[in-house]
Design an enzyme around this catalytic site. Structure first.
Site, short mmCIF file in Angstrom:
data_model
loop_
_atom_site.label_atom_id
_atom_site.label_comp_id
_atom_site.label_asym_id
_atom_site.label_seq_id
_atom_site.Cartn_x
_atom_site.Cartn_y
_atom_site.Cartn_z
N GLY A 230 57.02 -9.67 64.25
CA GLY A 230 55.98 -10.03 64.62
C GLY A 230 54.80 -9.40 64.25
O GLY A 230 53.84 -10.48 63.71
N ILE A 457 59.84 -6.62 69.27
CA ILE A 457 59.85 -7.46 68.18
C ILE A 457 60.36 -6.71 66.52
O ILE A 457 60.84 -7.16 65.29
CB ILE A 457 58.42 -7.59 67.72
CG1 ILE A 457 57.80 -6.32 67.78
CG2 ILE A 457 57.70 -8.92 68.89
CD1 ILE A 457 56.18 -6.63 66.95
N GLY A 458 61.21 -5.62 66.82
CA GLY A 458 62.16 -4.93 66.72
C GLY A 458 62.15 -3.59 66.20
O GLY A 458 63.27 -2.84 65.78
N ILE A 596 59.09 12.83 70.54
CA ILE A 596 59.95 11.48 69.98
C ILE A 596 60.78 11.07 70.33
O ILE A 596 61.46 11.82 70.89
CB ILE A 596 60.27 11.81 68.50
CG1 ILE A 596 58.86 11.97 67.39
CG2 ILE A 596 60.89 10.39 67.73
CD1 ILE A 596 58.14 10.69 67.15
N LYS A 600 65.91 8.44 64.93
CA LYS A 600 66.00 7.23 64.08
C LYS A 600 65.16 6.07 64.43
O LYS A 600 64.55 5.43 62.93
CB LYS A 600 67.62 6.66 64.47
CG LYS A 600 67.99 6.28 63.18
CD LYS A 600 69.11 5.09 63.29
CE LYS A 600 70.18 6.44 62.72
NZ LYS A 600 71.75 5.34 62.40
N GLY A 671 53.92 2.45 66.03
CA GLY A 671 54.02 1.03 65.41
C GLY A 671 52.58 1.18 64.48
O GLY A 671 52.68 1.02 63.88
N GLU A 672 50.90 1.64 65.21
CA GLU A 672 49.95 0.93 64.13
C GLU A 672 50.03 2.06 63.14
O GLU A 672 49.60 2.19 62.09
CB GLU A 672 49.34 0.89 65.10
CG GLU A 672 49.29 0.55 66.88
CD GLU A 672 49.96 -1.32 66.75
OE1 GLU A 672 49.19 -2.16 65.23
OE2 GLU A 672 50.06 -1.76 67.20
MO1 MOS Z 1 50.92 -5.44 67.05
S1 MOS Z 1 49.38 -6.00 65.74
O1 MOS Z 1 49.42 -4.73 68.56
O2 MOS Z 1 51.69 -6.40 67.11
#
Ligand code: MOS
Length: 707
Positions: A230, A457-458, A596, A600, A671-672
């Site tokens: 995504g 989204i993954g 964490i 993985k 993620g970011e």
């Molecule tokens: Mo992210 S840019 O918040 O999918």
């Protein structure tokens, strides 16, 4: 039978994904399915004056042609104009490649052929797609993207002992996940609608459809169990998805639309181009005295888009004086959307390049310069960080990459025709937590079913959630199922902004705590030992299962803290003296993102961010031909994303200490931060290798060798 191939760190959906069992939206087999193909504008700006769809309508297998000329029913679109763009309810062309009609046929091939027969007539007007030119043109429209921010004295860098002011440029980047965008829509009897979507938020897709078609949300079932990437583009329900629902309603048939790769560039958003100026002032001994960050971001004329480009500058370094200003510049292109590390990834390229430039101006090690200006408290909010271990992250990352081999003087390390350099940059992103509900069903067969209308989204959402529950309930991961991607499940926010693990994970935690206390009560009431197994307790009570639904959100304690995740990226690059080719030869990324939960998948997130960072730094650039207002490289042959040969081994390290404030797991999103800052680390390493400062992305050989 014992599963010999599974350990508790594996992805719960790993086997389904690699064997093809995981079903993505376009793969659903819906009886009577029909196929939509878009006709897109060949002009950049103006008006549609006529659409001749006669030949297309008469072509074999065609069921209908939808456009402004027949305005298929969408009550929420009846008032035309305004934002977002109301597809088929406007005759205005706002950008090249805008969808202007959809042909639906009984096969994809017939729809494709018929779409080629649609003749659209236009009235053209002058247009402008040139963002950089508009930034420099004082008469071009510029909108305030965020209120101006001033702490202390504005432009204080101008009176500092050591001063620096530079401009940093980012091109348009496109998300381009493997999975193409689109939707299957099935408008059934009594206005009951089922869609199979590619979305980061099934509830938000449901709400958007309800709003456009003026039907109750309960009538709409959104399914999106698997999403093939995504990166932010699927955080919005795009006009072409609305068109698919419209087509199904109009034709009373299920309709599938999958857009083409070149359409992925134009109609489903992108990371906007940006033009940023950073001024930094410091004392001779390396204390920052002022930072000024002025940013311009690309937006569209028909719809506005803003993001947090200057956010990080306000608190990352301990400067008494900081001022920021962020404007958006509308041009005649498709509207941008968030893309991994939205805003901050753009801002960090500028800020972290400028910080590096200042370190060289002071003749200081850039890590030492950062450490010297690292704030104890959040200087923008004047409150403590919930947790922050960035100095430890500096230390372990530096050790791993071999920072001590770095020479402060650029061009010092040579290996044949290659010059070697080291670079570093930090990343930061909001670690706030939202509100989510989770239902937990604990069964006498020893299994636990968890349900929430979140998405994956993954990153491995189901894996993280199963691990949280497994540890709390003492149930093996393979006895736990986490269901998501279904709008009928308890509500949860879209997957975005690195918030899912914290937000939904907290609700999983809370539902498990509630189930455990019910089991304890049942045990006590039936004179069982308090430590009895839940299977025994349920059996003794003749209960096949118990269930709880819990809504969870951040408590007031977080109000007194600044909540952020941090990262630091170290890279070693090799730059070829004759060709200017840059190869990233080593990467060490360190995440300071609390405890964490899922080692993985967390590592995979960091690896993915680094690979995206290599693309952002070295190759990715969507180029407009401003004469025609069209992309010149809207395909994977010309828009270069990193391949295996571009990616060295990536070392991922985590601080892995629980944040005491943020949530019961002590885990912060990541993620970011996996991407934010990475491109600056590469630019900084190229300077260290060559003495050549490249301030515009991507860092291509012409820029490396150029004057
Ligand atoms: Mo992210 S840019 O918040 O999918």
């Amino acid at each position: 039978m014992e599963n010999l191939y599974f350990d508790e760190n594996d992805r719960v959906d790993g086997v389904a994904k690699v064997t093809g069992k995981a079903t993505y939206f376009a793969e659903y087999q819906v009886p009577g399915l029909t196929y939509g193909v878009l006709v897109t504008s060949t002009i950049t700006k103006g008006k549609i004056t006529a659409i001749d769809s006669k030949a297309a309508s008469n072509a074999p297998g065609v069921l209908g042609v939808l456009s402004y000329w027949n305005k298929p029913s969408a009550p929420g679109y009846e008032q035309s104009g305004g934002s977002p763009m109301k597809i088929f309810y406007t005759d205005q062309v706002f950008f090249n490649g805008q969808p202007v009609a959809m042909v639906v046929a009984d096969t994809f091939e017939r729809a494709t052929y018929a779409a080629s027969l649609v003749k659209v007539s236009y009235e053209k007007v002058a247009f402008n797609t040139d963002f950089e030119k508009s930034v420099k043109d004082s008469s071009a429209k510029k909108l305030q993207g965020q209120p101006p921010y001033v702490r202390g004295i504005a432009d204080a860098f101008k009176t500092a002992e050591v001063q620096l002011e530079q401009t940093y440029i980012l091109p348009i980047e496109t998300h381009n996940p493997m999975e193409l965008h689109g939707m299957i829509a099935d408008w059934g009897v009594n206005d009951k609608v089922t869609v199979w979507a590619k979305t980061q938020g099934v509830k938000s897709t449901q709400a958007t459809i309800a709003n456009v078609f003026k039907i109750p949300q309960e009538n709409i079932q959104v399914n999106s169990e698997f999403v093939g990437g995504g990166f932010g583009m699927a955080l919005k329900t795009w006009p072409v998805e609305i068109a698919t629902v419209m087509a199904s309603k109009h034709l009373k048939r299920p309709v599938k639309l999958v857009i083409t790769r070149d359409q992925m560039f134009t109609m489903v958003g992108n990371r906007p181009a940006a033009h940023q100026k950073i001024g930094i002032g410091a004392t001779k001994d390396g204390k920052i005295t002022g930072i000024t960050h002025t940013a311009f971001g690309q937006s569209a004329t028909y719809e506005n888009f803003t993001e947090g480009v200057v956010n990080m500058t306000k608190f990352m370094y301990d400067s008494p004086n900081v001022n920021t200003n962020y404007y958006v510049v509308p041009v005649d292109t498709g509207v941008p959307i968030w893309m991994r590390g939205p805003g901050e990834a753009t801002g960090a390229f500028a800020l972290e390049s400028a910080i590096d430039e200042m370190a060289y101006a002071l003749n200081m090690d850039p890590l030492e310069f950062r450490a010297k200006n690292d704030p104890e408290k959040d200087p923008a909010q004047n409150r403590p960080f919930s947790s922050k271990y960035i100095k430890e992250a500096y230390k372990i990352g530096a050790e791993k990459i071999g920072w001590s081999n770095r020479k402060n003087k650029p061009g010092s390390i040579i290996d044949g025709k290659w010059q070697i350099g080291y670079g570093v940059s930090v990343g930061v992103f909001n670690a706030g937590r939202g509100r989510a509900s989770v239902k937990g069903i604990l069964k006498a067969d020893g299994t636990l079913l968890l349900q929430s209308a979140t998405s994956d989204i993954g990153p491995g959402t189901g894996t993280g959630m199963a691990l949280i529950a497994s540890r709390l309930m003492n149930i093996p991961v393979d006895k736990i199922t986490f269901e998501l991607g279904d709008s009928s499940l308890p509500p949860a926010p879209s997957q975005g902004g690195s918030a899912t693990l914290s937000t939904v994970g907290s609700a999983v935690n809370d539902v498990c705590v509630a189930l455990k206390s019910t089991i304890a009560e049942l045990a006590a009431n039936s004179n069982m030992d308090a430590t009895s197994n839940f299977v025994d307790v349920l059996k003794k009570n003749n209960l096949p299962m118990i269930e709880k639904t819990i809504q969870s959100q951040q408590g007031a304690e977080a109000k007194n803290y600044s909540l952020y995740s941090f990262s630091i990226h170290f890279v070693q690059v090799k730059v070829h003296q004759l060709t200017g080719v840059v190869k990233v030869s080593k990467i060490v990324s360190v995440g300071d993102s609390g405890k964490i939960v899922s080692p993985k998948t967390a590592r995979s997130q960091m690896i993915g961010g680094a690979v995206g960072g290599i693309g952002m730094a070295l190759t990715e650039e969507a180029i407009y031909d401003h004469r025609y207002g069209r992309y010149a490289n809207n395909n994977f042959a010309d828009y270069h994303v990193p391949v295996h040969a571009d990616v060295p081994e990536i070392e991922v390290l985590f601080i892995d200490k629980p944040d005491p404030i943020i949530n019961p797991m002590g885990a912060k999103g990541m993620g970011e931060i996996a991407l934010i800052g990475f491109s600056a680390a590469v630019a900084n390493a190229v300077f260290n290798a060559m003495g050549k400062r490249v301030r515009s992305l991507p860092i291509t050989p012409d820029k490396v060798l150029g004057a």
